[in-house]
Design an enzyme around this catalytic site. Structure first.
Site, PDB file in Angstrom:
ATOM      1  N   ASP A  45       0.922  -1.221   0.000  1.00  0.00           N
ATOM      2  CA  ASP A  45      -0.066   0.083   0.010  1.00  0.00           C
ATOM      3  C   ASP A  45       0.779   1.280  -0.025  1.00  0.00           C
ATOM      4  OD1 ASP A  45      -1.377  -2.188   0.794  1.00  0.00           O
ATOM      5  OD2 ASP A  45      -2.908  -0.793   1.730  1.00  0.00           O
TER       6      ASP A  45
ATOM      7  N   GLU B 237      -4.570   1.985  -2.918  1.00  0.00           N
ATOM      8  CA  GLU B 237      -5.740   2.509  -2.205  1.00  0.00           C
ATOM      9  C   GLU B 237      -5.481   3.615  -1.313  1.00  0.00           C
ATOM     10  OE1 GLU B 237      -7.815   0.237   1.057  1.00  0.00           O
ATOM     11  OE2 GLU B 237      -5.913   0.183   2.156  1.00  0.00           O
ATOM     12  N   ASN B 238      -4.180   3.854  -0.726  1.00  0.00           N
ATOM     13  CA  ASN B 238      -3.957   5.116  -0.292  1.00  0.00           C
ATOM     14  C   ASN B 238      -3.026   6.358  -0.993  1.00  0.00           C
ATOM     15  OD1 ASN B 238      -3.513   2.497   1.877  1.00  0.00           O
ATOM     16  ND2 ASN B 238      -5.278   3.872   2.612  1.00  0.00           N
TER      17      ASN B 238
ATOM     18  N   ASN C 299     -10.526  -0.945   0.392  1.00  0.00           N
ATOM     19  CA  ASN C 299     -11.678  -0.091   1.111  1.00  0.00           C
ATOM     20  C   ASN C 299     -11.447   1.213   0.820  1.00  0.00           C
ATOM     21  OD1 ASN C 299      -9.521  -1.480   3.065  1.00  0.00           O
ATOM     22  ND2 ASN C 299     -10.264   0.182   4.308  1.00  0.00           N
ATOM     23  N   HIS C 300     -10.282   1.460   0.845  1.00  0.00           N
ATOM     24  CA  HIS C 300     -10.031   3.034   0.936  1.00  0.00           C
ATOM     25  C   HIS C 300     -10.479   3.887  -0.257  1.00  0.00           C
ATOM     26  CE1 HIS C 300      -8.659   4.349   5.034  1.00  0.00           C
ATOM     27  NE2 HIS C 300      -7.767   3.206   4.961  1.00  0.00           N
TER      28      HIS C 300
ATOM     29  N   HIS D 257      -6.679  -8.062   0.184  1.00  0.00           N
ATOM     30  CA  HIS D 257      -6.880  -7.053   1.016  1.00  0.00           C
ATOM     31  C   HIS D 257      -7.828  -7.526   2.052  1.00  0.00           C
ATOM     32  CE1 HIS D 257      -5.907  -2.855   1.277  1.00  0.00           C
ATOM     33  NE2 HIS D 257      -7.062  -2.754   1.535  1.00  0.00           N
TER      34      HIS D 257
ATOM     35  N   HIS E  95      -3.435  -4.530   3.024  1.00  0.00           N
ATOM     36  CA  HIS E  95      -4.132  -3.744   3.850  1.00  0.00           C
ATOM     37  C   HIS E  95      -3.751  -3.295   5.269  1.00  0.00           C
ATOM     38  CE1 HIS E  95      -7.850  -2.347   5.700  1.00  0.00           C
ATOM     39  NE2 HIS E  95      -7.930  -3.225   6.795  1.00  0.00           N
TER      40      HIS E  95
ATOM     41  N   HIS F 209      -0.582  -2.688   6.322  1.00  0.00           N
ATOM     42  CA  HIS F 209       0.495  -1.869   6.349  1.00  0.00           C
ATOM     43  C   HIS F 209       1.506  -2.460   6.940  1.00  0.00           C
ATOM     44  CE1 HIS F 209      -1.827   1.985   4.778  1.00  0.00           C
ATOM     45  NE2 HIS F 209      -2.215   0.814   4.212  1.00  0.00           N
TER      46      HIS F 209
END
Ligand SMILES: [Fe+2]
Ligand SMILES: [Fe+2]
Length: 263
Positions: A8, A39-40, A67-68, A153, A178, A180
């Site tokens: 991520d 995602e981030n 999800n983000h 994830h 996910h 991290h």
């Protein structure tokens, strides 16, 4: 096939280190395929066309998410028009985008699938049970290529390992994202499936999973109004390097990396 999968990417610090390391690593190691979880990528929350196109420009072939992406609902339609950005397969069928993609490099095809776990995950975006959905997807992709790589994830280790056993021998690699935090459990099963519970994060490590510590601690202490802020210091890239046999799709090696910005 030599595959590089990056954990991520969190905001500007993550993008900055990748702008330097992806071109360098691609050249030195002759990777055939570079994937990254994005995602981030946009300020730590979600992904935009701008951040996705930066990752593409640095040399990433496929961007997986999670999800983000829901942090920027307004971006969803646009971001998934980019054919190199995928989202978890087990989101609602009506959700924009697709859950897998096929990349062709020098006559070798590889399929990349993105799925999301259900245990201890945010309620939105809603997910369907990933197990049978991903199995069906793998079976149809095996008619096209034996090289199949999945980004799971998910929050819990057990759910990730359960998917590994469920798909063991059918896929080349299952890599987690996910949390991290990179795990030290990389392995290859006797049936030739490479695995790691979590690749980790690419961003500022002087942080709580990429964000400044103080607001997060205040939130844990009960202050619900706290806004999370992106951390800046001690920037590192987390990734795994996987070697896969082209003909059989079986993994030959998996190696995890953590590289600092100034190393
Ligand atoms: Fe993330
Ligand atoms: Fe996530």
């Amino acid at each position: 096939m030599r595959v590089f999968f990056i954990g991520d990417v969190v905001g500007k610090p993550g993008l900055r280190i990748l702008s330097k390391l992806v071109p360098e690593y691609k050249k030195e190691n002759k990777y055939d395929l570079i994937c990254v979880n994005g995602e981030n990528a946009a300020g730590g929350f979600g992904i935009t066309r701008k951040s996705a196109s930066k990752l593409k420009k640095y040399g990433c072939d496929v961007i997986t998410t999670g999800n983000h992406i829901f942090d920027r609902k307004e971006e969803l339609e646009e971001i998934f028009k980019l054919e190199y950005v995928i989202r978890p397969l087990n989101y609602a069928e009506s959700f924009p985008g697709k859950g897998f993609t096929i990349i062709e490099k020098e006559n070798q095809k590889a399929a990349i699938i993105n799925i999301q776990g259900q245990t201890f995950m945010p309620k939105e975006p809603k997910t369907r049970n990933p197990f049978n959905l991903v199995k069906e997807c793998v079976e149809s992709l095996l008619e096209i290529t034996p090289v199949i790589i999945i980004d799971i994830h998910a929050e819990t280790t057990a759910e990730k390992i359960a998917i590994r056993y469920f798909l063991d021998g059918q896929i080349s690699a299952l890599v987690g994202t996910h949390t991290h935090v990179q795990t030290a459990d990389e392995m290859i099963s006797p049936s030739g499936t490479a695995y790691i519970t979590d690749i980790g994060m690419t961003g500022a490590f002087d942080s709580i999973i990429g964000m400044q510590a103080k607001p997060i601690i205040k939130k844990f202490l009960g202050d619900k109004e706290q806004q999370f802020k992106l951390a800046k210091n001690d920037v590192r890239m987390n990734a795994v390097e996987i070697e896969i046999a082209d003909v059989t799709g079986k993994a030959k090696s998996i190696r995890r990396l953590e590289i600092g910005e100034n190393s």
